[in-house]
Write a protein that holds these residues in place. Structure first.
Motif, PDB file in Angstrom:
ATOM      1  N   MET A  33       0.868  -1.180   0.000  1.00  7.47           N
ATOM      2  CA  MET A  33       0.000   0.000   0.000  1.00  7.47           C
ATOM      3  C   MET A  33       0.897   1.220   0.000  1.00  7.47           C
ATOM      4  O   MET A  33       2.045   1.160   0.478  1.00  7.47           O
ATOM      5  CB  MET A  33      -0.921   0.021   1.219  1.00  7.47           C
ATOM      6  CG  MET A  33      -1.784  -1.208   1.376  1.00  7.47           C
ATOM      7  SD  MET A  33      -2.929  -1.119   2.758  1.00  7.47           S
ATOM      8  CE  MET A  33      -4.277  -0.171   2.016  1.00  7.47           C
ATOM      9  N   GLY A  34       0.389   2.310  -0.522  1.00  9.34           N
ATOM     10  CA  GLY A  34       1.244   3.489  -0.568  1.00  9.34           C
ATOM     11  C   GLY A  34       0.486   4.766  -0.822  1.00  9.34           C
ATOM     12  O   GLY A  34      -0.731   4.758  -1.064  1.00  9.34           O
ATOM     13  N   SER A  93      -2.795  10.697  -3.326  1.00  6.37           N
ATOM     14  CA  SER A  93      -3.637   9.560  -3.688  1.00  6.37           C
ATOM     15  C   SER A  93      -3.080   8.295  -3.061  1.00  6.37           C
ATOM     16  O   SER A  93      -1.860   8.093  -3.035  1.00  6.37           O
ATOM     17  CB  SER A  93      -3.694   9.390  -5.205  1.00  6.37           C
ATOM     18  OG  SER A  93      -4.219  10.539  -5.833  1.00  6.37           O
ATOM     19  N   CYS A  94      -3.977   7.450  -2.576  1.00  5.09           N
ATOM     20  CA  CYS A  94      -3.532   6.179  -2.030  1.00  5.09           C
ATOM     21  C   CYS A  94      -3.596   5.098  -3.110  1.00  5.09           C
ATOM     22  O   CYS A  94      -4.358   5.206  -4.079  1.00  5.09           O
ATOM     23  CB  CYS A  94      -4.355   5.772  -0.820  1.00  5.09           C
ATOM     24  SG  CYS A  94      -6.137   5.637  -1.107  1.00  5.09           S
ATOM     25  N   ASN A  95      -2.778   4.107  -2.893  1.00  7.44           N
ATOM     26  CA  ASN A  95      -2.672   3.009  -3.861  1.00  7.44           C
ATOM     27  C   ASN A  95      -2.532   1.697  -3.114  1.00  7.44           C
ATOM     28  O   ASN A  95      -1.903   1.648  -2.048  1.00  7.44           O
ATOM     29  CB  ASN A  95      -1.457   3.244  -4.758  1.00  7.44           C
ATOM     30  CG  ASN A  95      -1.173   2.074  -5.681  1.00  7.44           C
ATOM     31  OD1 ASN A  95      -0.369   1.196  -5.362  1.00  7.44           O
ATOM     32  ND2 ASN A  95      -1.844   2.047  -6.810  1.00  7.44           N
ATOM     33  N   ALA A  96      -3.107   0.637  -3.658  1.00  7.49           N
ATOM     34  CA  ALA A  96      -2.989  -0.669  -3.013  1.00  7.49           C
ATOM     35  C   ALA A  96      -2.993  -1.768  -4.059  1.00  7.49           C
ATOM     36  O   ALA A  96      -3.722  -1.688  -5.062  1.00  7.49           O
ATOM     37  CB  ALA A  96      -4.132  -0.882  -2.029  1.00  7.49           C
ATOM     38  N   ALA A 110      -5.403 -10.102  -9.336  1.00  9.90           N
ATOM     39  CA  ALA A 110      -4.652  -8.999  -8.743  1.00  9.90           C
ATOM     40  C   ALA A 110      -5.084  -7.687  -9.370  1.00  9.90           C
ATOM     41  O   ALA A 110      -5.272  -7.608 -10.593  1.00  9.90           O
ATOM     42  CB  ALA A 110      -3.163  -9.211  -8.942  1.00  9.90           C
ATOM     43  N   TRP A 111      -5.219  -6.696  -8.525  1.00  8.38           N
ATOM     44  CA  TRP A 111      -5.692  -5.401  -8.983  1.00  8.38           C
ATOM     45  C   TRP A 111      -4.802  -4.301  -8.398  1.00  8.38           C
ATOM     46  O   TRP A 111      -4.486  -4.333  -7.213  1.00  8.38           O
ATOM     47  CB  TRP A 111      -7.131  -5.151  -8.523  1.00  8.38           C
ATOM     48  CG  TRP A 111      -8.068  -6.268  -8.837  1.00  8.38           C
ATOM     49  CD1 TRP A 111      -8.311  -7.390  -8.088  1.00  8.38           C
ATOM     50  CD2 TRP A 111      -8.872  -6.398 -10.023  1.00  8.38           C
ATOM     51  NE1 TRP A 111      -9.226  -8.199  -8.720  1.00  8.38           N
ATOM     52  CE2 TRP A 111      -9.589  -7.617  -9.893  1.00  8.38           C
ATOM     53  CE3 TRP A 111      -9.064  -5.608 -11.146  1.00  8.38           C
ATOM     54  CZ2 TRP A 111     -10.484  -8.048 -10.876  1.00  8.38           C
ATOM     55  CZ3 TRP A 111      -9.960  -6.036 -12.103  1.00  8.38           C
ATOM     56  CH2 TRP A 111     -10.648  -7.244 -11.969  1.00  8.38           C
ATOM     57  N   ASN A 112      -4.445  -3.337  -9.210  1.00 15.07           N
ATOM     58  CA  ASN A 112      -3.731  -2.157  -8.741  1.00 15.07           C
ATOM     59  C   ASN A 112      -4.769  -1.046  -8.584  1.00 15.07           C
ATOM     60  O   ASN A 112      -5.217  -0.463  -9.566  1.00 15.07           O
ATOM     61  CB  ASN A 112      -2.646  -1.739  -9.738  1.00 15.07           C
ATOM     62  CG  ASN A 112      -1.756  -0.646  -9.195  1.00 15.07           C
ATOM     63  OD1 ASN A 112      -1.491  -0.594  -7.997  1.00 15.07           O
ATOM     64  ND2 ASN A 112      -1.295   0.248 -10.052  1.00 15.07           N
ATOM     65  N   LYS A 113      -5.157  -0.797  -7.357  1.00 11.63           N
ATOM     66  CA  LYS A 113      -6.271   0.101  -7.093  1.00 11.63           C
ATOM     67  C   LYS A 113      -5.796   1.463  -6.598  1.00 11.63           C
ATOM     68  O   LYS A 113      -4.825   1.573  -5.861  1.00 11.63           O
ATOM     69  CB  LYS A 113      -7.214  -0.513  -6.046  1.00 11.63           C
ATOM     70  CG  LYS A 113      -8.009  -1.702  -6.560  1.00 11.63           C
ATOM     71  CD  LYS A 113      -9.042  -1.237  -7.562  1.00 11.63           C
ATOM     72  CE  LYS A 113      -9.950  -2.367  -7.975  1.00 11.63           C
ATOM     73  NZ  LYS A 113     -10.998  -1.929  -8.920  1.00 11.63           N
ATOM     74  N   TRP A 114      -6.546   2.483  -6.989  1.00 11.87           N
ATOM     75  CA  TRP A 114      -6.263   3.863  -6.582  1.00 11.87           C
ATOM     76  C   TRP A 114      -7.474   4.451  -5.875  1.00 11.87           C
ATOM     77  O   TRP A 114      -8.612   4.216  -6.276  1.00 11.87           O
ATOM     78  CB  TRP A 114      -5.940   4.737  -7.785  1.00 11.87           C
ATOM     79  CG  TRP A 114      -4.637   4.404  -8.427  1.00 11.87           C
ATOM     80  CD1 TRP A 114      -4.409   3.512  -9.430  1.00 11.87           C
ATOM     81  CD2 TRP A 114      -3.361   4.962  -8.094  1.00 11.87           C
ATOM     82  NE1 TRP A 114      -3.078   3.474  -9.731  1.00 11.87           N
ATOM     83  CE2 TRP A 114      -2.402   4.356  -8.941  1.00 11.87           C
ATOM     84  CE3 TRP A 114      -2.930   5.907  -7.171  1.00 11.87           C
ATOM     85  CZ2 TRP A 114      -1.048   4.673  -8.885  1.00 11.87           C
ATOM     86  CZ3 TRP A 114      -1.577   6.222  -7.111  1.00 11.87           C
ATOM     87  CH2 TRP A 114      -0.655   5.608  -7.957  1.00 11.87           C
TER      88      TRP A 114
END
Length: 124
Positions: A33-34, A93-96, A110-114
């Motif tokens: 997460m970031g 913005s957060c990312n996970a 798998a998903w790269n979510k924002w």
């Protein structure tokens, strides 16, 4: 799966702000997460990231001022920002990296979510 960010706002230089971002939906597991930020006229940059095990990584510009943390039970990542500077002004913005599992087939995706961005403004 959705990411919902909160926090941000206007603060004077030297002040502090906290951001949080919660993932919701049919989640099997969340890996990294970031937080990223994009200032006007600049490219988006990584601010900080954290693995599921708690290992962290920071941009040089925020080291020793920002702290990223997460609560795996709540699927939430936090960013505590101290000693804020005008140059920290940006949309954050957060990312996970989210894994979902299809119950019927045991298929994992798998998903790269924002999350939606939240504006942080630091006045001088």
């Amino acid at each position: 799966v959705q990411l919902q960010a909160s926090g941000g706002g206007l603060v004077q230089a030297g002040g502090s702000l906290s951001l949080s971002c919660t993932a919701s939906g049919s989640i099997f597991r969340i890996d990294d997460m970031g937080w990223y930020r994009q200032a006007p006229g600049k490219q988006r940059e990584l601010v900080a990231s954290i693995t599921s095990g708690g290992s962290t990584n920071y941009a040089d510009s925020v080291k020793d001022r920002f702290t990223i943390s997460r609560d795996n039970a709540k699927n939430t990542v936090y960013l505590k920002m101290n000693s804020l500077k005008p140059e920290d002004t940006a949309v954050y913005s957060c990312n996970a990296y989210v894994l979902t599992k299809e119950v019927a087939t045991d298929t994992i995706s798998a998903w790269n979510k924002w999350g939606q961005g939240t504006l942080v403004t630091v006045s001088s």
